[in-house]
Design a protein around this motif. Sequence first.
Motif, PDB file in Angstrom:
ATOM      1  N   TYR A 285      -4.998  72.277  58.034  1.00  0.00           N
ATOM      2  CA  TYR A 285      -4.494  73.589  57.601  1.00  0.00           C
ATOM      3  C   TYR A 285      -5.193  74.656  58.404  1.00  0.00           C
ATOM      4  O   TYR A 285      -6.404  74.608  58.615  1.00  0.00           O
ATOM      5  CB  TYR A 285      -4.736  73.834  56.115  1.00  0.00           C
ATOM      6  CG  TYR A 285      -4.331  75.228  55.663  1.00  0.00           C
ATOM      7  CD1 TYR A 285      -2.993  75.624  55.663  1.00  0.00           C
ATOM      8  CD2 TYR A 285      -5.286  76.158  55.270  1.00  0.00           C
ATOM      9  CE1 TYR A 285      -2.617  76.901  55.279  1.00  0.00           C
ATOM     10  CE2 TYR A 285      -4.922  77.436  54.871  1.00  0.00           C
ATOM     11  CZ  TYR A 285      -3.575  77.805  54.879  1.00  0.00           C
ATOM     12  OH  TYR A 285      -3.205  79.075  54.506  1.00  0.00           O
ATOM     13  N   GLN A 286      -4.441  75.655  58.858  1.00  0.00           N
ATOM     14  CA  GLN A 286      -5.020  76.847  59.480  1.00  0.00           C
ATOM     15  C   GLN A 286      -4.171  78.046  59.083  1.00  0.00           C
ATOM     16  O   GLN A 286      -2.997  78.149  59.433  1.00  0.00           O
ATOM     17  CB  GLN A 286      -5.109  76.713  61.000  1.00  0.00           C
ATOM     18  CG  GLN A 286      -3.887  76.249  61.731  1.00  0.00           C
ATOM     19  CD  GLN A 286      -4.134  76.142  63.224  1.00  0.00           C
ATOM     20  OE1 GLN A 286      -4.835  76.977  63.808  1.00  0.00           O
ATOM     21  NE2 GLN A 286      -3.569  75.131  63.858  1.00  0.00           N
TER      22      GLN A 286
ATOM     23  N   TYR B 188       1.117  76.596  50.714  1.00  0.00           N
ATOM     24  CA  TYR B 188       1.236  75.628  51.810  1.00  0.00           C
ATOM     25  C   TYR B 188       1.237  74.199  51.262  1.00  0.00           C
ATOM     26  O   TYR B 188       2.074  73.374  51.630  1.00  0.00           O
ATOM     27  CB  TYR B 188       0.070  75.842  52.789  1.00  0.00           C
ATOM     28  CG  TYR B 188      -0.109  74.737  53.804  1.00  0.00           C
ATOM     29  CD1 TYR B 188       0.695  74.666  54.939  1.00  0.00           C
ATOM     30  CD2 TYR B 188      -1.110  73.781  53.639  1.00  0.00           C
ATOM     31  CE1 TYR B 188       0.517  73.666  55.877  1.00  0.00           C
ATOM     32  CE2 TYR B 188      -1.293  72.776  54.566  1.00  0.00           C
ATOM     33  CZ  TYR B 188      -0.477  72.718  55.685  1.00  0.00           C
ATOM     34  OH  TYR B 188      -0.664  71.706  56.612  1.00  0.00           O
ATOM     35  N   LEU B 189       0.296  73.927  50.372  1.00  0.00           N
ATOM     36  CA  LEU B 189       0.223  72.581  49.809  1.00  0.00           C
ATOM     37  C   LEU B 189       1.429  72.291  48.906  1.00  0.00           C
ATOM     38  O   LEU B 189       1.929  71.160  48.854  1.00  0.00           O
ATOM     39  CB  LEU B 189      -1.084  72.422  49.026  1.00  0.00           C
ATOM     40  CG  LEU B 189      -2.374  72.458  49.870  1.00  0.00           C
ATOM     41  CD1 LEU B 189      -3.599  72.427  48.970  1.00  0.00           C
ATOM     42  CD2 LEU B 189      -2.418  71.290  50.848  1.00  0.00           C
TER      43      LEU B 189
ATOM     44  N   LEU C  90      -0.151  66.305  56.742  1.00  0.00           N
ATOM     45  CA  LEU C  90      -0.893  67.564  56.807  1.00  0.00           C
ATOM     46  C   LEU C  90      -1.183  67.965  58.250  1.00  0.00           C
ATOM     47  O   LEU C  90      -1.075  69.144  58.609  1.00  0.00           O
ATOM     48  CB  LEU C  90      -2.203  67.425  56.027  1.00  0.00           C
ATOM     49  CG  LEU C  90      -2.096  67.332  54.501  1.00  0.00           C
ATOM     50  CD1 LEU C  90      -3.433  66.931  53.900  1.00  0.00           C
ATOM     51  CD2 LEU C  90      -1.631  68.659  53.910  1.00  0.00           C
TER      52      LEU C  90
ATOM     53  N   THR D   7      -3.047  79.033  50.879  1.00  0.00           N
ATOM     54  CA  THR D   7      -3.340  77.605  50.805  1.00  0.00           C
ATOM     55  C   THR D   7      -2.520  76.913  49.733  1.00  0.00           C
ATOM     56  O   THR D   7      -1.943  75.835  49.958  1.00  0.00           O
ATOM     57  CB  THR D   7      -4.842  77.386  50.524  1.00  0.00           C
ATOM     58  OG1 THR D   7      -5.613  78.118  51.460  1.00  0.00           O
ATOM     59  CG2 THR D   7      -5.201  75.918  50.597  1.00  0.00           C
TER      60      THR D   7
ATOM     61  N   TRP E 156       1.404  80.383  58.644  1.00  0.00           N
ATOM     62  CA  TRP E 156       0.715  80.633  57.373  1.00  0.00           C
ATOM     63  C   TRP E 156      -0.425  81.632  57.531  1.00  0.00           C
ATOM     64  O   TRP E 156      -1.043  82.018  56.557  1.00  0.00           O
ATOM     65  CB  TRP E 156       0.166  79.321  56.807  1.00  0.00           C
ATOM     66  CG  TRP E 156       1.258  78.371  56.430  1.00  0.00           C
ATOM     67  CD1 TRP E 156       1.710  77.307  57.146  1.00  0.00           C
ATOM     68  CD2 TRP E 156       2.043  78.421  55.255  1.00  0.00           C
ATOM     69  NE1 TRP E 156       2.735  76.683  56.495  1.00  0.00           N
ATOM     70  CE2 TRP E 156       2.971  77.348  55.301  1.00  0.00           C
ATOM     71  CE3 TRP E 156       2.095  79.271  54.144  1.00  0.00           C
ATOM     72  CZ2 TRP E 156       3.903  77.104  54.316  1.00  0.00           C
ATOM     73  CZ3 TRP E 156       3.015  79.020  53.139  1.00  0.00           C
ATOM     74  CH2 TRP E 156       3.906  77.950  53.228  1.00  0.00           C
TER      75      TRP E 156
ATOM     76  N   ALA F  60      -8.016  71.759  47.916  1.00  0.00           N
ATOM     77  CA  ALA F  60      -7.746  71.454  49.320  1.00  0.00           C
ATOM     78  C   ALA F  60      -8.716  70.395  49.838  1.00  0.00           C
ATOM     79  O   ALA F  60      -8.320  69.490  50.595  1.00  0.00           O
ATOM     80  CB  ALA F  60      -7.852  72.729  50.153  1.00  0.00           C
TER      81      ALA F  60
ATOM     82  N   ALA G 283       0.116  71.343  60.001  1.00  0.00           N
ATOM     83  CA  ALA G 283      -0.900  72.327  60.384  1.00  0.00           C
ATOM     84  C   ALA G 283      -0.622  72.945  61.743  1.00  0.00           C
ATOM     85  O   ALA G 283      -1.211  73.983  62.088  1.00  0.00           O
ATOM     86  CB  ALA G 283      -2.284  71.683  60.385  1.00  0.00           C
TER      87      ALA G 283
END
Length: 604
Positions: free
Chosen positions: A239-240, A249-250, A282, A246, A291, A267, A286
């Motif tokens: 993830y970035q 995103y998840l 993931l 966050t 994001w 996370a 990423a």
Amino acid sequence: MQHRAVLVNLPKSESLDIEFSNIGYSVSTGFRKPRKQILRGVDGCFKSGELTAIMGPSGAGKSSLLNILTGFQKSGVSGSMNFRSKQGCRGWSEYKKESCYILQDDVLHPLFSVQEVMAMAADLKLGNNLSRKAKQMVIDDVLEILDLGKAKETRCDRLSGGQRKRLSIALELVDNPPVMFLDEPTTGLDYSASLQCMAMLQGLARGGRTIICTIHQPSATIYEMFDHVYMLAEGRCVYQGDAKNTVEYLRRLGLSCPKYHNPADYAIEVASKEYGDFGERLAAAARDRSWRAAAPLKSILYHSDSVLKYSEEGKTTVLIRPPSELSKFFVLVHRSGIQLFRDWTVTHLKLALHILVGVLLGLLYVDAGANGHKTISNVCFMLVNSVYICYTSLMPAVLKFPSELPVIRKESFNNWYKLRTYYAAFLFTNVPVQLFFTAVYSATAYFMSSQPSELDRFLMFLVVAMLVGLIAESFGLTLGTLCNPVNGTFFGAITTCAFLVFAGFLVLFNHMPRYMYYITYTSYLRYAFEAMVHSVYGFGRANLPCPTEGDEISYCPYRIPGVVLQELAMADTNYWLNVGLLFGQLVLLRFLAYATLKRKVSRI
């Protein structure tokens, strides 16, 4: 030469973005074994004006990535990095001068106050053409912003954990670096201190700096303060983006964070495979950097030259250039001198012990230097004298560099000074002190034991004693950088015993087997012992008196100095040759100590 702009009141810093692509890192696991992959082709961009957190479970590669970006780790690394500013791309050397690395451990000089360490940092980083008043204005502004103004006169060893952390940051802020790396800045801090520390870092980022830190498990409040989160798992980026994105995103990947659950904890749990193996999914997701939120609002002040502005009796503009290594040398000499004076175990206690031991040996060997009956005891005195100087110089030296390595590593890596400048300053301040202590001890023991009261003989004796002390110290410094302090102390004691055996008194040279005799040439105590004996009994000294009691006639074969030299198999030796060999060993060991120190610093 790149000149950094520094402004009082901590101005907005020059922007510098870090882009990296396909970074890989592997380490050896043993002889003829496959290398272990720590980082697996990670990509990313850390922008100025943002507080970036590198996160992930243990073993994910957080510290490895940070070390690679700082240049702390170079071997086993692949990939590319670019450093972009408004003026264009920067080279590696320019980037290194613009960045600083604040380690997890707060490495500070315990014997100095906050004001003193800040003043020394200013002298090492800012030019001499900036007045003392202007430098003090910079120091006051930095301390005020980091809430350390009230602790200016407090010694560093009496600061709290939070204050020590803020002071470590303040020392690097003196010259306003555009890029700051921090390894676990909240380690050892309570919740309140951690929150205060991260709020301070966020404020620094808002000034246009690129602030990058590793953090293990932040609270929800601290996690929301991050502008950019770079999450790693098994050496891959999972993830970035913005910390606030966050959860969403998840969720889009089918991973719903429970209500009231810390997003950072969730996370990390996902990255640790507590809910299943989602590593590939993931890592693929990423690569989408959408994001990432828009950069925080900031107004960056760019500098294209080396101008420093400050208010001092009107508006004045001063050109600031980094001080030369010679200027830094004198600052380090001043610092080392103060440190020696304040460390009473190194100076005051050692001086008192040297005088005490000199008196004790003088009383033990009273009249030994002027009595033909006591010649053998006097020769023993010279060997004991050499061994005492050797041990008292070697053992503290073994611990010298290991105790200061964290400070040397931090300051030299962050471009405070070059390692050779530090080493030269150390020698400049330490050698005179070592010579003074040896002179005080030797003079006390020499004259109390009734050695010849001739200036030239005393000076010859003293020169040898000083060379022994400096050689033993050099040997101790080398051991301290080759092995840990425990092993260094043990090895130093054992080797000194070996040098003593081959010095030529416990076993005379003409009593040794030929192959063992050649080993004596490796013992500097041999050259010292021979030179001391010649300084007292050589150069045509007259026969010694042999006092008798009453009418009794005693046998006194060693009243003749030539017989003494003959019995010790030293009749053909040369004093000046021995002194020259001792001096050669001293020079060689000093260079060896520097080489091992440089190797140690580069490998930490």
